[in-house]
Scaffold this motif. Structure first.
Motif, PDB file in Angstrom:
ATOM      1  N   ILE A 164     -25.897  29.284   9.809  1.00 56.19           N
ATOM      2  CA  ILE A 164     -26.961  29.943  10.113  1.00 56.19           C
ATOM      3  C   ILE A 164     -28.036  28.875  10.691  1.00 56.19           C
ATOM      4  CG2 ILE A 164     -29.006  31.280   9.219  1.00 56.19           C
ATOM      5  CD1 ILE A 164     -27.284  31.695   6.545  1.00 56.19           C
ATOM      6  N   VAL A 165     -28.740  29.108  11.856  1.00 58.91           N
ATOM      7  CA  VAL A 165     -29.926  28.161  12.014  1.00 58.91           C
ATOM      8  C   VAL A 165     -31.151  29.026  12.326  1.00 58.91           C
ATOM      9  CG1 VAL A 165     -28.126  26.867  13.433  1.00 58.91           C
ATOM     10  CG2 VAL A 165     -29.212  28.867  14.628  1.00 58.91           C
ATOM     11  N   GLY A 166     -32.140  28.040  12.026  1.00 61.54           N
ATOM     12  CA  GLY A 166     -33.472  28.682  11.922  1.00 61.54           C
ATOM     13  C   GLY A 166     -34.527  27.591  12.602  1.00 61.54           C
ATOM     14  N   TYR A 167     -35.175  28.178  13.287  1.00 65.43           N
ATOM     15  CA  TYR A 167     -36.321  27.439  14.057  1.00 65.43           C
ATOM     16  C   TYR A 167     -37.722  28.141  14.201  1.00 65.43           C
ATOM     17  CZ  TYR A 167     -34.055  29.872  17.875  1.00 65.43           C
ATOM     18  OH  TYR A 167     -33.482  31.026  18.510  1.00 65.43           O
ATOM     19  N   ARG A 168     -38.665  27.454  14.576  1.00 68.25           N
ATOM     20  CA  ARG A 168     -40.032  28.117  14.764  1.00 68.25           C
ATOM     21  C   ARG A 168     -39.829  28.975  15.970  1.00 68.25           C
ATOM     22  NH1 ARG A 168     -44.251  26.805  11.820  1.00 68.25           N
ATOM     23  NH2 ARG A 168     -44.006  25.156  10.338  1.00 68.25           N
ATOM     24  N   LYS A 169     -40.633  30.066  16.122  1.00 61.97           N
ATOM     25  CA  LYS A 169     -40.629  30.926  17.275  1.00 61.97           C
ATOM     26  C   LYS A 169     -41.532  30.158  18.260  1.00 61.97           C
ATOM     27  CE  LYS A 169     -42.541  35.430  18.255  1.00 61.97           C
ATOM     28  NZ  LYS A 169     -43.128  36.526  17.613  1.00 61.97           N
TER      29      LYS A 169
ATOM     30  N   TYR B  85     -23.335  26.803  17.413  1.00 63.44           N
ATOM     31  CA  TYR B  85     -24.421  26.397  16.928  1.00 63.44           C
ATOM     32  C   TYR B  85     -24.576  24.799  16.707  1.00 63.44           C
ATOM     33  CZ  TYR B  85     -25.808  31.225  15.385  1.00 63.44           C
ATOM     34  OH  TYR B  85     -26.137  32.516  15.332  1.00 63.44           O
ATOM     35  N   GLU B  86     -23.206  24.413  16.630  1.00 61.48           N
ATOM     36  CA  GLU B  86     -23.364  22.848  16.350  1.00 61.48           C
ATOM     37  C   GLU B  86     -23.688  22.125  17.777  1.00 61.48           C
ATOM     38  OE1 GLU B  86     -19.292  21.617  14.755  1.00 61.48           O
ATOM     39  OE2 GLU B  86     -19.343  23.488  13.489  1.00 61.48           O
ATOM     40  N   LYS B  87     -22.974  22.774  18.710  1.00 60.49           N
ATOM     41  CA  LYS B  87     -23.440  22.172  20.010  1.00 60.49           C
ATOM     42  C   LYS B  87     -24.922  22.391  20.266  1.00 60.49           C
ATOM     43  CE  LYS B  87     -19.007  23.211  22.228  1.00 60.49           C
ATOM     44  NZ  LYS B  87     -18.220  24.280  23.299  1.00 60.49           N
ATOM     45  N   GLU B  88     -25.473  23.348  20.186  1.00 63.76           N
ATOM     46  CA  GLU B  88     -27.036  23.515  20.278  1.00 63.76           C
ATOM     47  C   GLU B  88     -27.810  22.291  19.413  1.00 63.76           C
ATOM     48  OE1 GLU B  88     -28.652  27.370  19.949  1.00 63.76           O
ATOM     49  OE2 GLU B  88     -26.886  28.142  20.451  1.00 63.76           O
ATOM     50  N   ALA B  89     -27.375  22.106  18.134  1.00 61.35           N
ATOM     51  CA  ALA B  89     -27.898  21.145  17.436  1.00 61.35           C
ATOM     52  C   ALA B  89     -28.042  19.681  18.069  1.00 61.35           C
ATOM     53  CB  ALA B  89     -27.223  21.280  16.315  1.00 61.35           C
ATOM     54  N   LEU B  90     -26.922  19.426  18.593  1.00 59.03           N
ATOM     55  CA  LEU B  90     -26.837  18.046  19.518  1.00 59.03           C
ATOM     56  C   LEU B  90     -27.437  18.179  20.740  1.00 59.03           C
ATOM     57  CD1 LEU B  90     -23.157  17.428  18.703  1.00 59.03           C
ATOM     58  CD2 LEU B  90     -25.122  16.483  17.588  1.00 59.03           C
TER      59      LEU B  90
ATOM     60  N   PRO C 179     -36.061  25.192  21.312  1.00 57.33           N
ATOM     61  CA  PRO C 179     -36.203  25.297  19.820  1.00 57.33           C
ATOM     62  C   PRO C 179     -35.604  23.954  19.270  1.00 57.33           C
ATOM     63  CG  PRO C 179     -35.176  27.196  20.886  1.00 57.33           C
ATOM     64  CD  PRO C 179     -35.387  25.973  22.072  1.00 57.33           C
ATOM     65  N   ARG C 180     -36.310  24.016  18.082  1.00 55.74           N
ATOM     66  CA  ARG C 180     -35.755  22.756  17.309  1.00 55.74           C
ATOM     67  C   ARG C 180     -35.414  23.096  15.739  1.00 55.74           C
ATOM     68  NH1 ARG C 180     -38.068  19.232  13.490  1.00 55.74           N
ATOM     69  NH2 ARG C 180     -40.332  20.271  13.398  1.00 55.74           N
TER      70      ARG C 180
ATOM     71  N   ALA D  72     -35.154  18.667  24.818  1.00 53.84           N
ATOM     72  CA  ALA D  72     -36.640  18.517  24.528  1.00 53.84           C
ATOM     73  C   ALA D  72     -37.165  17.463  25.016  1.00 53.84           C
ATOM     74  CB  ALA D  72     -36.747  18.773  23.155  1.00 53.84           C
ATOM     75  N   LYS D  73     -36.557  16.408  25.037  1.00 46.62           N
ATOM     76  CA  LYS D  73     -37.171  15.087  25.908  1.00 46.62           C
ATOM     77  C   LYS D  73     -37.351  15.066  27.386  1.00 46.62           C
ATOM     78  CE  LYS D  73     -34.245  12.186  22.466  1.00 46.62           C
ATOM     79  NZ  LYS D  73     -33.434  11.253  22.262  1.00 46.62           N
ATOM     80  N   VAL D  74     -36.475  15.943  27.945  1.00 44.43           N
ATOM     81  CA  VAL D  74     -36.795  15.925  29.410  1.00 44.43           C
ATOM     82  C   VAL D  74     -37.207  17.122  30.003  1.00 44.43           C
ATOM     83  CG1 VAL D  74     -34.754  14.140  29.485  1.00 44.43           C
ATOM     84  CG2 VAL D  74     -34.351  16.440  29.698  1.00 44.43           C
TER      85      VAL D  74
END
Length: 116
Positions: free
Chosen positions: A89-94, A54-59, A73-74, A65-67
């Motif tokens: 826990i992570v949460g983002y818009r579907k 999850y920490e890696k995904e957050a980075l 997911p954001r 998303a830029k490329v």
């Protein structure tokens, strides 16, 4: 843990989140997943190794998303762990669409898509 218990954890960790509906998404391997209000996806790690993922995904996700020409997911909700729930826990818009595995592509076609 049952679905109600996960809902309660979300209510405690994210009191600003008003939960009207919640449905489990059962195909996650490394995470237990809840869809909230038909709008958000929340993931709870099933295995200790997933915590660091999850920490890696957050980075990584904001950079992707830029490329990438597709929706990525954001994370809008992040819980680092604490007294209510000790794990992240992570949460983002579907993201609308269908899972890639449901597109009917075989392995070779998936490789071609990955090269685009």
């Amino acid at each position: 843990m049952n679905v109600e218990a996960y809902k309660h954890i979300l209510e405690e960790c994210f009191p600003q989140l008003c939960i009207n509906t919640f449905e489990p998404i059962l195909d996650g391997w490394s995470s237990f997943v809840l869809e909230i209000n038909g709008v958000y996806v929340f993931r709870f790690p099933r295995w200790p190794e997933t915590d660091a993922q999850y920490e890696k995904e957050a980075l990584l996700l904001p950079e992707l998303a830029k490329v990438l020409p597709v929706s990525v997911p954001r994370f809008e909700f992040m819980w680092q762990g604490g007294p209510v729930y000790k794990r992240p826990i992570v949460g983002y818009r579907k993201i609308e669409g269908v899972p890639l595995l449901e597109c009917g592509l075989d392995a070779e076609q998936l490789k071609d898509v990955a090269r685009l």
